[in-house]
Design a protein around this motif. Structure first.
Motif, mmCIF file in Angstrom:
data_model
loop_
_atom_site.group_PDB
_atom_site.id
_atom_site.type_symbol
_atom_site.label_atom_id
_atom_site.label_comp_id
_atom_site.label_asym_id
_atom_site.label_seq_id
_atom_site.Cartn_x
_atom_site.Cartn_y
_atom_site.Cartn_z
ATOM 1 N N ALA A 5 36.124 -17.612 -26.577
ATOM 2 C CA ALA A 5 34.824 -17.007 -26.879
ATOM 3 C C ALA A 5 34.036 -17.867 -27.858
ATOM 4 C CB ALA A 5 35.024 -15.600 -27.444
ATOM 5 N N ALA A 6 34.719 -18.410 -28.884
ATOM 6 C CA ALA A 6 34.043 -19.254 -29.877
ATOM 7 C C ALA A 6 33.539 -20.548 -29.237
ATOM 8 C CB ALA A 6 34.998 -19.569 -31.023
ATOM 9 N N ARG A 7 34.349 -21.133 -28.372
ATOM 10 C CA ARG A 7 33.932 -22.375 -27.698
ATOM 11 C C ARG A 7 32.718 -22.123 -26.811
ATOM 12 N NH1 ARG A 7 34.870 -23.855 -22.812
ATOM 13 N NH2 ARG A 7 36.534 -22.314 -22.509
ATOM 14 N N ARG A 8 32.727 -21.022 -26.102
ATOM 15 C CA ARG A 8 31.605 -20.712 -25.223
ATOM 16 C C ARG A 8 30.344 -20.394 -26.029
ATOM 17 N NH1 ARG A 8 33.436 -16.886 -20.264
ATOM 18 N NH2 ARG A 8 31.468 -17.721 -19.457
ATOM 19 N N LEU A 13 24.765 -22.458 -27.837
ATOM 20 C CA LEU A 13 23.739 -22.878 -28.792
ATOM 21 C C LEU A 13 23.005 -24.140 -28.350
ATOM 22 C CD1 LEU A 13 25.534 -22.298 -32.231
ATOM 23 C CD2 LEU A 13 23.958 -20.781 -31.024
ATOM 24 N N THR A 14 23.637 -24.940 -27.501
ATOM 25 C CA THR A 14 23.028 -26.207 -27.063
ATOM 26 C C THR A 14 22.294 -26.073 -25.725
ATOM 27 O OG1 THR A 14 25.032 -26.931 -25.884
ATOM 28 C CG2 THR A 14 24.882 -27.448 -28.236
ATOM 29 N N GLU A 15 22.326 -24.886 -25.127
ATOM 30 C CA GLU A 15 21.729 -24.713 -23.813
ATOM 31 C C GLU A 15 20.213 -24.555 -23.911
ATOM 32 O OE1 GLU A 15 23.908 -21.387 -22.434
ATOM 33 O OE2 GLU A 15 25.699 -22.556 -21.919
ATOM 34 N N PRO A 16 19.473 -25.042 -22.908
ATOM 35 C CA PRO A 16 18.003 -24.990 -22.959
ATOM 36 C C PRO A 16 17.448 -23.578 -23.166
ATOM 37 C CG PRO A 16 18.744 -26.397 -21.161
ATOM 38 C CD PRO A 16 19.966 -25.728 -21.700
ATOM 39 N N THR A 217 24.280 -19.243 -37.886
ATOM 40 C CA THR A 217 25.304 -18.195 -37.831
ATOM 41 C C THR A 217 24.882 -16.967 -37.040
ATOM 42 O OG1 THR A 217 26.248 -18.924 -39.943
ATOM 43 C CG2 THR A 217 26.802 -16.707 -39.211
ATOM 44 N N PRO A 218 23.651 -16.435 -37.207
ATOM 45 C CA PRO A 218 23.299 -15.232 -36.436
ATOM 46 C C PRO A 218 23.458 -15.407 -34.932
ATOM 47 C CG PRO A 218 21.665 -15.646 -38.134
ATOM 48 C CD PRO A 218 22.558 -16.847 -38.107
ATOM 49 N N LEU A 219 23.011 -16.551 -34.403
ATOM 50 C CA LEU A 219 23.103 -16.767 -32.964
ATOM 51 C C LEU A 219 24.548 -16.996 -32.526
ATOM 52 C CD1 LEU A 219 20.016 -19.062 -32.287
ATOM 53 C CD2 LEU A 219 20.160 -16.580 -32.422
ATOM 54 N N PHE A 220 25.279 -17.794 -33.311
ATOM 55 C CA PHE A 220 26.683 -18.057 -32.970
ATOM 56 C C PHE A 220 27.487 -16.769 -32.973
ATOM 57 C CE2 PHE A 220 31.037 -18.857 -34.480
ATOM 58 C CZ PHE A 220 31.508 -19.657 -33.443
ATOM 59 N N ALA A 221 27.311 -15.949 -34.028
ATOM 60 C CA ALA A 221 28.071 -14.710 -34.146
ATOM 61 C C ALA A 221 27.746 -13.744 -33.022
ATOM 62 C CB ALA A 221 27.782 -14.062 -35.499
ATOM 63 N N ALA A 222 26.462 -13.633 -32.690
ATOM 64 C CA ALA A 222 26.074 -12.723 -31.611
ATOM 65 C C ALA A 222 26.668 -13.176 -30.285
ATOM 66 C CB ALA A 222 24.551 -12.655 -31.526
ATOM 67 N N ALA A 223 26.551 -14.469 -29.969
ATOM 68 C CA ALA A 223 27.090 -14.974 -28.709
ATOM 69 C C ALA A 223 28.608 -14.832 -28.660
ATOM 70 C CB ALA A 223 26.690 -16.440 -28.527
ATOM 71 N N LEU A 224 29.280 -15.134 -29.770
ATOM 72 C CA LEU A 224 30.738 -15.022 -29.825
ATOM 73 C C LEU A 224 31.181 -13.606 -29.507
ATOM 74 C CD1 LEU A 224 33.641 -15.784 -30.613
ATOM 75 C CD2 LEU A 224 32.994 -15.537 -32.997
ATOM 76 N N MET A 225 30.543 -12.622 -30.128
ATOM 77 C CA MET A 225 30.982 -11.247 -29.928
ATOM 78 C C MET A 225 30.605 -10.698 -28.558
ATOM 79 S SD MET A 225 32.919 -10.392 -32.222
ATOM 80 C CE MET A 225 33.428 -10.580 -33.931
ATOM 81 N N HIS A 227 30.769 -12.546 -25.814
ATOM 82 C CA HIS A 227 31.879 -13.067 -25.001
ATOM 83 C C HIS A 227 33.160 -12.290 -25.275
ATOM 84 C CE1 HIS A 227 29.752 -16.430 -23.239
ATOM 85 N NE2 HIS A 227 29.413 -16.917 -24.423
ATOM 86 N N LEU A 228 33.428 -11.993 -26.546
ATOM 87 C CA LEU A 228 34.653 -11.276 -26.893
ATOM 88 C C LEU A 228 34.630 -9.860 -26.318
ATOM 89 C CD1 LEU A 228 37.308 -11.568 -28.498
ATOM 90 C CD2 LEU A 228 36.153 -10.442 -30.407
ATOM 91 N N HIS A 229 33.485 -9.208 -26.393
ATOM 92 C CA HIS A 229 33.397 -7.855 -25.829
ATOM 93 C C HIS A 229 33.670 -7.869 -24.331
ATOM 94 C CE1 HIS A 229 31.064 -4.521 -23.915
ATOM 95 N NE2 HIS A 229 31.808 -3.832 -24.746
#
Length: 238
Positions: A5-8, A13-16, A217-225, A227-229
């Motif tokens: 999830a963290a890797r994804r 974050l780098t996607e257009p 951090t806000p974007l990374f944390a939101a995306a991580l969770m 994926h985790l959910h």
């Protein structure tokens, strides 16, 4: 599961599709910090300038010279204070910024990575604002507790990661889950997978501890969770 999830999330974050949201989030965070710097500077001047006036000699022209130098000193002091308190401040700032962009991030991730799944539903605006403010207060209190332990050797870093790992993991996971569940069901799901959520929160706390990078951090944390959910939901169905 967590590292996948963290890797994804990091890749997202780098996607257009993320660029617009990324720069808006970074811009708001920087503007918030600049505003905080000005607030600290004026607070410093308000607290110490009267004492300087009382103690300074009554000489012609001293006030203008001292005011100029004191303004520079106040700005530097505010910068040092902001830098010293950034570890305390970045988590609450993340809480507020995340509330503004969580649904934007979720829609991008869900559309790009989970097109076959039912899309989530945004949390109602008023409820999202209440939750964000509540989260902001809790993170402030938690980090004040961690700050009090900074002078205790061997405990300071542990306190920082433990407090922020638990709080950020819990709140971001529940935010992500509430796009598909009621608030009560989201909390129950988080409790059933509390260990996994805590470990993911510690990954967010580690990201938070990296200077400059932590602005995202806000974007990374939101995306991580998000994926985790998704991963936890699949596990629940097995």
């Amino acid at each position: 599961m967590i590292f996948t999830a963290a890797r994804r999330a990091a890749a997202n974050l780098t996607e257009p599709e993320f660029r617009s949201t990324f720069w808006k989030s970074i811009g708001l965070t920087v503007l918030f910090l600049i505003g905080l710097w000005f607030a600290l500077r004026y607070l410093f001047e308000w607290l110490f300038w009267p004492w300087l006036v009382m103690m300074a000699p009554d000489l012609p022209g001293w006030a203008d010279a001292w005011a100029s130098w004191f303004g520079i000193f106040a700005g530097v002091a505010a910068g040092i204070g902001l830098a010293a308190g950034l570890a305390l401040l970045i988590a609450p700032i993340t809480a507020i910024i995340a509330g503004m962009f969580l649904d934007d991030v979720a829609e991008i991730v869900e559309t790009r990575d989970y097109p076959q799944d039912r899309p989530g539903t945004a949390v109602p605006l008023v409820r999202a604002a209440v939750l964000s403010l509540k989260f902001f207060g809790i993170v402030i209190l938690g980090n004040l507790l961690a700050l009090m332990l900074l002078l205790v050797p061997g405990v300071n870093l542990i306190a920082f990661f433990a407090v922020n790992g638990y709080l950020l993991g819990r709140e971001f996971f529940e935010f992500a889950a509430m796009r598909f569940r009621s608030e009560e069901d989201a909390k129950a799901l988080r409790r059933r997978h509390s260990g996994t959520v805590l470990m993911a929160g510690l990954v967010i706390a580690a990201f938070l501890a990296i200077p400059v990078v932590n602005l995202a951090t806000p974007l990374f944390a939101a995306a991580l969770m998000i994926h985790l959910h998704k991963a936890v939901s699949v596990r629940e169905q097995m």
